[in-house]
Scaffold this motif. Structure first.
Motif, short mmCIF file in Angstrom:
data_model
loop_
_atom_site.label_atom_id
_atom_site.label_comp_id
_atom_site.label_asym_id
_atom_site.label_seq_id
_atom_site.Cartn_x
_atom_site.Cartn_y
_atom_site.Cartn_z
N SER A 134 10.35 22.84 6.37
CA SER A 134 10.69 23.12 7.75
C SER A 134 9.45 22.95 8.62
N GLY A 135 9.65 22.99 9.93
CA GLY A 135 8.55 22.79 10.85
C GLY A 135 8.48 21.33 11.29
N SER A 136 7.29 20.76 11.30
CA SER A 136 7.08 19.38 11.76
C SER A 136 7.36 18.38 10.65
N THR A 137 8.59 18.38 10.18
CA THR A 137 8.93 17.54 9.03
C THR A 137 8.93 16.05 9.36
N TYR A 138 8.95 15.70 10.63
CA TYR A 138 8.91 14.29 11.01
C TYR A 138 7.63 13.62 10.54
N SER A 139 6.57 14.41 10.37
CA SER A 139 5.27 13.87 9.97
C SER A 139 5.12 13.70 8.47
N VAL A 140 6.06 14.19 7.69
CA VAL A 140 5.94 14.16 6.24
C VAL A 140 6.33 12.79 5.70
N LYS A 141 5.39 12.13 5.04
CA LYS A 141 5.65 10.82 4.45
C LYS A 141 5.88 10.89 2.95
N PHE A 142 5.31 11.90 2.30
CA PHE A 142 5.47 12.09 0.87
C PHE A 142 5.68 13.57 0.59
N LEU A 143 6.54 13.86 -0.36
CA LEU A 143 6.69 15.20 -0.91
C LEU A 143 6.44 15.12 -2.42
N TYR A 161 5.73 9.10 -11.01
CA TYR A 161 5.73 10.13 -12.02
C TYR A 161 4.46 10.09 -12.85
N ALA A 162 4.02 11.27 -13.26
CA ALA A 162 2.97 11.35 -14.26
C ALA A 162 3.52 10.86 -15.59
N ASP A 163 2.66 10.24 -16.39
CA ASP A 163 3.10 9.73 -17.68
C ASP A 163 3.71 10.82 -18.56
N SER A 164 3.21 12.03 -18.44
CA SER A 164 3.65 13.12 -19.30
C SER A 164 5.09 13.54 -19.06
N VAL A 165 5.68 13.17 -17.92
CA VAL A 165 7.03 13.61 -17.60
C VAL A 165 8.01 12.46 -17.42
N LYS A 166 7.55 11.23 -17.50
CA LYS A 166 8.44 10.09 -17.34
C LYS A 166 9.57 10.13 -18.36
N GLY A 167 10.77 9.90 -17.88
CA GLY A 167 11.94 9.92 -18.74
C GLY A 167 12.55 11.29 -18.90
N ARG A 168 11.85 12.34 -18.49
CA ARG A 168 12.36 13.70 -18.62
C ARG A 168 12.61 14.36 -17.26
N PHE A 169 11.75 14.09 -16.30
CA PHE A 169 11.85 14.71 -14.97
C PHE A 169 12.33 13.68 -13.96
N THR A 170 13.06 14.15 -12.96
CA THR A 170 13.52 13.30 -11.87
C THR A 170 13.29 14.00 -10.55
N ILE A 171 12.59 13.33 -9.64
CA ILE A 171 12.41 13.86 -8.29
C ILE A 171 13.40 13.17 -7.36
N SER A 172 13.97 13.92 -6.45
CA SER A 172 14.94 13.38 -5.51
C SER A 172 14.87 14.17 -4.22
N GLN A 173 15.56 13.69 -3.21
CA GLN A 173 15.54 14.38 -1.94
C GLN A 173 16.89 14.32 -1.26
N ASP A 174 17.13 15.30 -0.42
CA ASP A 174 18.23 15.31 0.51
C ASP A 174 17.58 15.36 1.88
N ASN A 175 17.39 14.19 2.50
CA ASN A 175 16.63 14.17 3.74
C ASN A 175 17.41 14.74 4.93
N THR A 176 18.72 14.90 4.78
CA THR A 176 19.47 15.58 5.84
C THR A 176 19.18 17.07 5.85
N GLN A 177 18.73 17.59 4.73
CA GLN A 177 18.42 19.01 4.62
C GLN A 177 16.93 19.27 4.46
N ASN A 178 16.12 18.20 4.49
CA ASN A 178 14.67 18.32 4.32
C ASN A 178 14.33 19.09 3.04
N THR A 179 14.98 18.70 1.97
CA THR A 179 14.81 19.37 0.69
C THR A 179 14.47 18.36 -0.40
#
Length: 124
Positions: free
Chosen positions: A25-34, A60-78
């Motif tokens: 939340s806040g000035s989320t327009y400025s966020v280019k990476f999370l 991804y870091a090599d240690s988590v590739k294939g196990r972790f997934t990062i995603s976003q819901d940009n309508t909810q800034n999450t």
């Protein structure tokens, strides 16, 4: 400024799954990476996963590739981190962070805003 609030931490057994969430939340327009970082006592802070908010490009870091997934819901800034096939070595305090410019993708100093962190414990 940007505020980041993590949720979803907890304790699981090895092989289990956990989903972390980070609401911005806040000035989320400025966020280019999370991104997600983690740290354990006596260890350096480690970059785990990063997403470019504009086009959802992921890193991804090599240690988590294939196990972790990062995603976003940009309508909810999450941003989310889905963690599968968890291992005891994944135990750490996990932090959500934001950055407004490009550079070295996992350099923590380039992330300007940070959440308070949440604990993830994986038992064997």
């Amino acid at each position: 400024q940007v505020q980041l609030v993590e949720s979803g931490g907890g304790s699981v057994q090895a092989g289990g799954s956990l989903r972390l969430s980070c609401a911005a939340s806040g000035s989320t327009y400025s966020v280019k990476f999370l991104g997600w970082f983690r740290q354990t006592p006596g260890k350096e802070r480690e970059g785990v996963a990063v997403i470019r908010t504009g086009d959802s490009t992921t890193f991804y870091a090599d240690s988590v590739k294939g196990r972790f997934t990062i995603s976003q819901d940009n309508t909810q800034n999450t941003v989310y981190l889905q963690m599968n096939s968890l291992k005891p070595e994944d135990t750490a305090k996990y932090y959500c962070a934001s950055r407004s410019r490009g550079g070295f993708i996992f350099r923590s100093a380039e992330f300007e805003y940070w959440g308070q962190g949440i604990l993830v414990t994986v038992s064997s």
